[in-house]
Design an enzyme around this catalytic site. Sequence first.
Site, PDB file in Angstrom:
ATOM      1  N   ALA A   1       1.017  -1.129   0.117  1.00 39.76           N
ATOM      2  CA  ALA A   1       0.051   0.287   0.306  1.00 39.76           C
ATOM      3  C   ALA A   1       1.042   1.893   0.017  1.00 39.76           C
ATOM      4  O   ALA A   1       1.556   1.643   0.867  1.00 39.76           O
ATOM      5  CB  ALA A   1      -0.721   0.497   1.090  1.00 39.76           C
ATOM      6  N   SER A   2       0.783   2.116  -1.037  1.00 39.53           N
ATOM      7  CA  SER A   2       1.566   3.477  -1.261  1.00 39.53           C
ATOM      8  C   SER A   2       1.197   3.836   0.138  1.00 39.53           C
ATOM      9  O   SER A   2       0.534   4.240   0.767  1.00 39.53           O
ATOM     10  CB  SER A   2       1.205   4.164  -2.405  1.00 39.53           C
ATOM     11  N   VAL A   3       2.678   5.046   0.238  1.00 38.05           N
ATOM     12  CA  VAL A   3       2.479   5.763   1.568  1.00 38.05           C
ATOM     13  C   VAL A   3       1.591   7.024   0.788  1.00 38.05           C
ATOM     14  O   VAL A   3       1.506   7.537  -0.574  1.00 38.05           O
ATOM     15  CB  VAL A   3       3.541   7.303   0.765  1.00 38.05           C
TER      16      VAL A   3
END
Length: 398
Positions: A70-72
Amino acid sequence: MSQTPTADELRNRLVDEILGRRSVPADVERAMRTVPRDAFLPGIELENAYTDQAVTIKDNPGKPLPLSCASVPSVVAMMLAQLGAQPGDNVLEIGAGTGYNAALLAELVGRGRVTTVDIDPDVALHARTTLNATGHDRVTVIERNGLLSAPENAPYDKIIATVGVWDIPLTWWNQLVDGGRLVLPLRWRGQTRSVALTRRGDELTSDSVELCGFVPIIGQNGEKTSPLNADATIRVDYDQDQLVDTDALAHTLLTNKPARDVPSAQRVGGQESFDGVWLRATAGDDRVCRLEVTPQALEQELIRRPATPGRSPVLVEGDSLAYLTVTREGVDPERPFRLGAAAYGPHGEELAQDLVTHIDAWGSARSVVPRMTVTPAETGAAAGHVIRKPESHIALTY
């Protein structure tokens, strides 16, 4: 006695934190305050789901980077702002991940359409499950190699990639409408930048270039990594079109010590980014690569400390190299750090002087980024310094 914050409170706190650091369009802000990120990260502590950090959802055994994560959240907001998805748009996402980004896109396009693809069956199933659970069942999830795109729902008004892309596939060109937007973490010369491009006929032109980092897409092998010592604690990363003599470089690092230092005229503050030096150098110099130095190599004093040990720009030619350094000097309290170059090898000082030239060019206009024009390889290149890849040509101009 203080109460444990709720998911809604944590979500709004995170969005407030992001807004404190960057401008976010109102519709993106609204979507991020609406979609519950924790629902896409089962098994993660609630507070961890609402920190501005990436979260691994599937490891990649034997590889340094995870298969999927899950991206920043602040990077998610940045890329959605670059994309500019509007109500009614038909949007394709490459890299389904947790499904969170697709849910945000669904909020942005309303009665429009969102299709997300992922090569990994577990990841695609996870995204399908979480999207259904959060009421985003209209999103189409396809298990497929993202390089192949999704022709069944084309053409697309917008395409966004949430995996690092080394080359832009023709399949994406063919499925993006004229005037459409493509946002992707594009990798060249060892760096990754989130680039927002608009299609005008056979050209994609940029209007936004932002620093980012992403797991690379599966199926593109144009980047090479080679160790420069026996323990592989010093490595160089380079593109397939670059001639890098790793054996000669390894011999140089083993026998040429200490490094020769060449300072620049540029100073930076403690919180000031200097990643623009790397970007500036790639707009005219094909010798730019990435140097990776592990903590073990630094502890053993095998090499002078680079500016950012895990990822620093380095100029490489034959048996010589020069890379970016940062040295603390107490002369200017506002900007106490001086940028420079560390040189190794018989031509290292010449390379260091060239790197200092790039540093000084960046220093004269620190916030300026190049204009990128991308064309299909089969149609030829646009004007400017051109980086040629199998399916696309990238021209950079300042």
